[in-house]
Design an enzyme around this catalytic site. Structure first.
Site, PDB file in Angstrom:
ATOM      1  N   LYS A 161       0.977  -1.252   0.320  1.00 43.96           N
ATOM      2  CA  LYS A 161       0.034   0.239  -0.202  1.00 43.96           C
ATOM      3  C   LYS A 161       0.653   1.405  -0.038  1.00 43.96           C
ATOM      4  O   LYS A 161       0.844   2.385  -0.417  1.00 43.96           O
ATOM      5  CB  LYS A 161      -1.298   0.066   0.976  1.00 43.96           C
ATOM      6  CG  LYS A 161      -1.878  -0.830   1.628  1.00 43.96           C
ATOM      7  CD  LYS A 161      -3.181  -0.885   1.713  1.00 43.96           C
ATOM      8  CE  LYS A 161      -4.228  -2.047   2.463  1.00 43.96           C
ATOM      9  NZ  LYS A 161      -4.740  -1.698   3.010  1.00 43.96           N
ATOM     10  N   ALA A 201      -2.396   2.610  17.661  1.00 42.68           N
ATOM     11  CA  ALA A 201      -1.485   3.799  16.866  1.00 42.68           C
ATOM     12  C   ALA A 201      -0.600   3.357  16.719  1.00 42.68           C
ATOM     13  O   ALA A 201       0.827   3.574  15.525  1.00 42.68           O
ATOM     14  CB  ALA A 201      -0.931   4.179  18.087  1.00 42.68           C
TER      15      ALA A 201
HETATM   16  P1  ATR Z   1      -1.921  -1.847  11.893  1.00 37.20           P
HETATM   17  O1  ATR Z   1      -1.716  -2.918  10.732  1.00 37.20           O
HETATM   18  O2  ATR Z   1      -3.144  -3.840  11.664  1.00 37.20           O
HETATM   19  O3  ATR Z   1      -2.769  -1.045  12.466  1.00 37.20           O
HETATM   20  P2  ATR Z   1       0.094  -2.616  13.342  1.00 37.20           P
HETATM   21  O4  ATR Z   1       0.939  -1.034  13.131  1.00 37.20           O
HETATM   22  O5  ATR Z   1       1.031  -3.163  13.852  1.00 37.20           O
HETATM   23  O6  ATR Z   1      -0.993  -3.287  12.611  1.00 37.20           O
HETATM   24  O7  ATR Z   1      -0.424  -2.065  15.049  1.00 37.20           O
HETATM   25  C1  ATR Z   1      -0.796  -2.674  15.856  1.00 37.20           C
HETATM   26  C2  ATR Z   1      -1.498  -1.445  16.882  1.00 37.20           C
HETATM   27  O8  ATR Z   1      -2.379  -2.655  17.772  1.00 37.20           O
HETATM   28  C3  ATR Z   1       0.004  -1.025  17.211  1.00 37.20           C
HETATM   29  O9  ATR Z   1      -1.346   0.051  18.388  1.00 37.20           O
HETATM   30  C4  ATR Z   1      -0.273  -2.059  18.831  1.00 37.20           C
HETATM   31  O10 ATR Z   1      -0.035  -0.889  19.975  1.00 37.20           O
HETATM   32  P3  ATR Z   1       1.943  -0.422  20.436  1.00 37.20           P
HETATM   33  O11 ATR Z   1       1.381   0.659  19.338  1.00 37.20           O
HETATM   34  O12 ATR Z   1       1.854  -0.151  21.747  1.00 37.20           O
HETATM   35  O13 ATR Z   1       2.561  -1.864  19.468  1.00 37.20           O
HETATM   36  C5  ATR Z   1      -1.238  -2.426  19.410  1.00 37.20           C
HETATM   37  N1  ATR Z   1      -1.308  -4.168  19.571  1.00 37.20           N
HETATM   38  C6  ATR Z   1      -0.479  -5.471  19.257  1.00 37.20           C
HETATM   39  N2  ATR Z   1      -0.723  -5.707  20.479  1.00 37.20           N
HETATM   40  C7  ATR Z   1      -1.104  -5.118  21.499  1.00 37.20           C
HETATM   41  C8  ATR Z   1      -1.369  -5.998  22.872  1.00 37.20           C
HETATM   42  N3  ATR Z   1      -0.892  -7.211  22.280  1.00 37.20           N
HETATM   43  N4  ATR Z   1      -2.185  -5.103  24.059  1.00 37.20           N
HETATM   44  C9  ATR Z   1      -2.319  -3.927  23.116  1.00 37.20           C
HETATM   45  N5  ATR Z   1      -2.168  -3.404  22.516  1.00 37.20           N
HETATM   46  C10 ATR Z   1      -1.409  -3.936  21.186  1.00 37.20           C
END
Ligand code: ATR
Length: 289
Positions: free
Chosen positions: A70, A131
């Protein structure tokens, strides 16, 4: 349908593409509206730029772009929609005389999905969970459709702060307030729309959600989970159990396709037809409600 010399081709570029529902949506739309168009998956192993240039030479009418291309695909565009350029991601390529113009119908489709449920964004206070890449795009959506205030809550505060600074600067206002996931006692004492944009709760981790504390859900009158696999996420359950209304993300998938189809063909897809396709999608996913 009969494929003949006038049939137009559209398709999906990505890696992998085997599990996509897009051919079902677009081919049904073409058939119902009576347009000579076929939509096929294109697995691109590595060079998305050459793939897009080749597609243009082959007179391909339009394409969707999915993971992992993308952002990379933007280098192959001759034009880009303003919001898509700000987000830095496109999922739809529309053929022009010079080349392809990029759009982000994930975002306009999410807006249409939200609106079709009767949810308003304009002047509203919204809680946005996450985020990552998806949440960042939603933050731009909320800013560009006139949200009143956005409380951006994330496990890592620095990522929330980065998005807040970026979007606030782009829209020249203090719209996004970065917070951690445990900060919610600092939220204004009123119920809000909450958009769940983290990856937590996605199958197979169906029993998880990003904020488990029930206390938090008192702030939520409407929950919108971008996840649709499963349809009944833990987030959706918790919102409903605390008296809120909740939606999963399958309509977002429907409308990102509808918006792309409209851009390629210069037609308007009637709501009734969109909802008919939605029923097919639910059937495919085994979703009943
Ligand atoms: P996407 O493209 O789906 O947005 P990403 O960019 O990897 O995927 O983002 C994943 C999101 O899920 C982030 O906000 C992440 O939080 P962090 O920025 O603190 O990593 C959140 N996330 C993933 N696993 C998590 C968990 N176990 N607890 C809380 N937040 C989580």
């Amino acid at each position: 349908m009969i494929i003949d010399g006038k049939t137009k081709v559209c398709g999906l570029i990505g890696k992998p593409v085997e599990h996509t529902m897009s051919p079902l949506i677009h081919n049904t739309l073409a058939e119902k509206i009576g347009l000579p168009l076929v939509y096929v998956p294109f697995l691109v192993e590595e060079d998305v730029i050459t793939a897009v240039q080749g597609a243009w030479q082959l007179n391909v009418l339009g394409m969707n772009i999915t993971v992992p291309y993308k952002s990379d695909v933007m280098a192959a565009l001759t034009e880009c929609d303003e919001l898509a350029a700000k987000i830095g991601a496109v999922n739809t390529l529309v053929r022009t005389k010079q080349g392809y113009k990029g759009y982000n119908t994930d975002i306009s489709g999410l807006y249409r999905a939200i609106s079709s449920e009767g949810i308003r964004i304009e002047n509203q206070k919204v809680i946005l969970l996450g985020a990552g890449g998806a949440a960042r795009a939603v933050a731009y959506l909320l800013a560009s459709y006139g949200a009143g205030k956005v409380f951006l809550m994330n496990r890592s505060l620095d990522k929330a702060e980065k998005i807040a600074a970026e979007v606030n600067q782009a829209f020249e206002k203090e719209l996004i307030v970065p917070m951690t996931l445990t900060d919610y006692s600092g939220l204004p004492r009123e119920k809000m729309l909450c958009i769940q944009a983290t990856s937590v709760g996605l199958a197979p981790d169906v029993d998880k959600t990003v904020i488990e504390d029930r206390e938090f859900y008192q702030w939520v009158h409407t929950g919108y989970d971008l996840i649709y696999r499963p349809a009944k996420t833990r987030f959706v359950q918790l919102v409903e159990e605390n008296g809120g209304v909740a939606f999963h993300g399958l309509k977002m998938l429907l409308y990102q396709a509808v918006e792309a189809f409209e851009l390629w063909n210069g037609v308007k897809v009637e709501e009734e037809l969109a909802l008919e396709i939605y029923e097919k999608m639910k059937g495919e996913m085994g979703i009943e409600e």
